[in-house]
Scaffold this motif. Structure first.
Motif, short mmCIF file in Angstrom:
data_model
loop_
_atom_site.label_atom_id
_atom_site.label_comp_id
_atom_site.label_asym_id
_atom_site.label_seq_id
_atom_site.Cartn_x
_atom_site.Cartn_y
_atom_site.Cartn_z
N TYR A 195 0.85 -1.21 0.00
CA TYR A 195 0.00 0.00 0.00
C TYR A 195 0.88 1.25 0.00
O TYR A 195 0.56 2.26 -0.64
CB TYR A 195 -0.95 0.00 1.21
CG TYR A 195 -2.07 -1.00 1.05
CD1 TYR A 195 -3.15 -0.71 0.24
CD2 TYR A 195 -2.01 -2.24 1.68
CE1 TYR A 195 -4.17 -1.63 0.06
CE2 TYR A 195 -3.03 -3.17 1.50
CZ TYR A 195 -4.11 -2.85 0.69
OH TYR A 195 -5.11 -3.76 0.51
N ARG A 196 1.97 1.18 0.74
CA ARG A 196 2.90 2.32 0.77
C ARG A 196 3.54 2.53 -0.60
O ARG A 196 3.72 3.68 -1.05
CB ARG A 196 3.97 2.08 1.84
CG ARG A 196 3.43 2.22 3.25
CD ARG A 196 4.45 1.83 4.31
NE ARG A 196 3.89 2.03 5.63
CZ ARG A 196 3.87 3.18 6.29
NH1 ARG A 196 4.45 4.26 5.76
NH2 ARG A 196 3.32 3.27 7.48
N ALA A 197 3.91 1.44 -1.29
CA ALA A 197 4.51 1.57 -2.62
C ALA A 197 3.52 2.22 -3.57
O ALA A 197 3.87 3.14 -4.33
CB ALA A 197 4.90 0.19 -3.14
N GLY B 248 -0.62 -7.14 8.49
CA GLY B 248 -1.30 -5.98 7.92
C GLY B 248 -2.55 -5.64 8.69
O GLY B 248 -2.52 -5.51 9.92
N ARG B 249 -3.67 -5.47 7.98
CA ARG B 249 -4.94 -5.13 8.61
C ARG B 249 -5.96 -6.24 8.42
O ARG B 249 -6.74 -6.53 9.31
CB ARG B 249 -5.52 -3.84 8.00
CG ARG B 249 -4.64 -2.60 8.17
CD ARG B 249 -4.56 -2.20 9.62
NE ARG B 249 -3.89 -0.91 9.82
CZ ARG B 249 -2.61 -0.68 9.63
NH1 ARG B 249 -1.81 -1.65 9.22
NH2 ARG B 249 -2.11 0.53 9.86
N ASP B 250 -5.96 -6.80 7.19
CA ASP B 250 -7.02 -7.74 6.83
C ASP B 250 -6.48 -9.09 6.37
O ASP B 250 -7.11 -9.79 5.59
CB ASP B 250 -7.89 -7.13 5.71
CG ASP B 250 -7.07 -6.81 4.45
OD1 ASP B 250 -5.81 -6.83 4.51
OD2 ASP B 250 -7.67 -6.55 3.41
N ARG C 42 -5.60 9.54 13.45
CA ARG C 42 -6.30 9.83 12.18
C ARG C 42 -6.28 8.58 11.29
O ARG C 42 -7.27 8.20 10.68
CB ARG C 42 -5.60 10.98 11.45
CG ARG C 42 -6.14 12.37 11.80
CD ARG C 42 -5.72 13.41 10.75
NE ARG C 42 -4.28 13.49 10.56
CZ ARG C 42 -3.44 14.19 11.34
NH1 ARG C 42 -3.90 14.86 12.36
NH2 ARG C 42 -2.13 14.20 11.09
N ARG C 43 -5.12 7.93 11.23
CA ARG C 43 -4.98 6.75 10.36
C ARG C 43 -5.83 5.59 10.89
O ARG C 43 -6.48 4.88 10.12
CB ARG C 43 -3.51 6.37 10.24
CG ARG C 43 -3.22 5.57 8.99
CD ARG C 43 -1.90 5.94 8.37
NE ARG C 43 -0.79 5.79 9.29
CZ ARG C 43 -0.11 4.67 9.44
NH1 ARG C 43 -0.43 3.60 8.76
NH2 ARG C 43 0.92 4.61 10.27
N ASP C 44 -5.86 5.41 12.24
CA ASP C 44 -6.73 4.36 12.83
C ASP C 44 -8.16 4.56 12.36
O ASP C 44 -8.85 3.61 11.99
CB ASP C 44 -6.75 4.45 14.36
CG ASP C 44 -5.46 3.96 15.02
OD1 ASP C 44 -4.59 3.42 14.31
OD2 ASP C 44 -5.34 4.13 16.25
N HIS D 36 -9.30 6.24 9.67
CA HIS D 36 -9.48 5.98 8.23
C HIS D 36 -9.38 4.50 7.90
O HIS D 36 -9.97 4.04 6.93
CB HIS D 36 -8.41 6.75 7.42
CG HIS D 36 -8.62 8.22 7.41
ND1 HIS D 36 -7.60 9.11 7.56
CD2 HIS D 36 -9.75 8.95 7.30
CE1 HIS D 36 -8.09 10.34 7.53
NE2 HIS D 36 -9.39 10.27 7.38
N ASP D 37 -8.60 3.75 8.69
CA ASP D 37 -8.39 2.33 8.38
C ASP D 37 -9.40 1.42 9.06
O ASP D 37 -9.33 0.20 8.93
CB ASP D 37 -6.98 1.89 8.86
CG ASP D 37 -5.87 2.49 8.01
OD1 ASP D 37 -6.14 2.87 6.86
OD2 ASP D 37 -4.73 2.55 8.50
N ARG D 38 -10.34 2.03 9.83
CA ARG D 38 -11.23 1.23 10.67
C ARG D 38 -11.95 0.12 9.89
O ARG D 38 -12.07 -1.00 10.37
CB ARG D 38 -12.26 2.15 11.34
CG ARG D 38 -12.95 1.54 12.54
CD ARG D 38 -13.86 2.55 13.20
NE ARG D 38 -13.16 3.67 13.80
CZ ARG D 38 -12.56 3.62 14.99
NH1 ARG D 38 -12.59 2.51 15.70
NH2 ARG D 38 -11.93 4.66 15.46
#
Ligand SMILES: Nc1ncnc2c1ncn2[C@@H]1O[C@H](COP(=O)(O)OP(=O)(O)O)[C@@H](O)[C@H]1O
Ligand SMILES: Nc1ccn([C@@H]2O[C@H](COP(=O)(O)OP(=O)(O)O)[C@@H](O)[C@H]2O)c(=O)n1
Length: 213
Positions: free
Chosen positions: A35-37, A122-124, A167-169, A171-173
């Motif tokens: 995602y960063r790339a 990651g997240r998911d 803020r990122r938490d 948006h990534d919820r």
């Protein structure tokens, strides 16, 4: 064997995954790096996350992802991107990229093309990408603790980092929910090695490394 380690920003996912992967003798895979790339390449091309030209642009890039146990590296042809993607500018833009379904599918295709065994973070990873994983973990810690840890690695002040993490938490919820069967670990009161040992002790028989004592 696939082990997934998801969690909120700066909860320790990559350090813990690297330690678990080294103990198991397998690679770890940082999905956030992809995602960063995508975010860095979008910025450099002047393309917004919702621009329909972004996906074809990403697909045309000679991006190479090296998921090793000791650390994940990213290359664009001969140029190494690994350090460039860990910037405050990428931090600030990455959630908007991660909110685009077509860009999530681009990351997921690259992840699912990898051959197990590995530890994916990651997240998911335990919910959407590798629901079949044999063991799933989800790391948490208070925003203050996470900001203090990040401040040791970045030039910004703790308060600034904490605000950006919160803020990122937020948006990534949507994509950062523990799988119902995941072991949730609060890393706040633990050392890095303590978190790694907790995970190794919870792995199913056959996945854990042989105990030496
Ligand atoms: N108990 C702990 N658990 C996990 N990470 C820790 C712990 N204590 C300190 N850290 C440090 O926190 C920092 C952030 O961890 P990192 O692996 O980059 O998190 P993430 O991949 O979730 O962003 C690293 O420098 C890591 O070594
Ligand atoms: N599986 C994943 C991994 C990362 N991401 C996105 O990518 C960003 C960067 O992830 P990361 O894991 O490199 O970042 P940190 O949480 O380690 O700071 C996150 O803030 C999410 O927006 C995601 O949506 N799904």
């Amino acid at each position: 064997m696939i082990v997934t380690i998801d969690g909120v920003a700066a909860s320790g996912k990559s350090s813990v995954s690297s330690g678990v992967a080294r103990a198991l003798g397998v690679p770890y895979v940082s999905s956030g790096l992809l995602y960063r790339a995508a975010t860095l390449l979008a910025h450099e091309a002047g393309l917004a996350p919702h621009d329909p030209a972004l996906l074809p642009h990403l697909e045309a890039q000679p991006l190479r992802f090296e998921p090793l146990a000791g650390g994940n590296r990213l290359w664009l042809g001969e140029r190494e991107l690994t350090a460039d993607v860990q910037s405050a500018a990428v931090d600030a833009g990455v959630s908007a990229v991660a909110a685009r379904p077509e860009l999530r599918a681009w990351v997921d295709r690259r992840l699912r093309a990898l051959t197990p065994p590995f530890v994916a973070e990651g997240r998911d990873m335990g919910t959407a990408v590798f629901p079949q994983a044999q063991a799933k973990f989800y790391l948490t810690a208070s925003a203050r603790v996470r900001a203090q840890r990040r401040a040791a690695e970045r030039p910004e002040a703790v308060d600034e980092i904490e605000a950006a993490l919160l803020r990122r938490d937020e948006h990534d919820r949507a994509q950062s929910v523990p799988a119902p069967e995941a072991h949730v670990i609060d890393t706040g009161p633990l050392t890095l090695q303590g978190v790694i040992d907790t995970i190794l002790a919870a792995l199913p028989q056959g996945a854990a490394p042989a105990r030496t004592s």
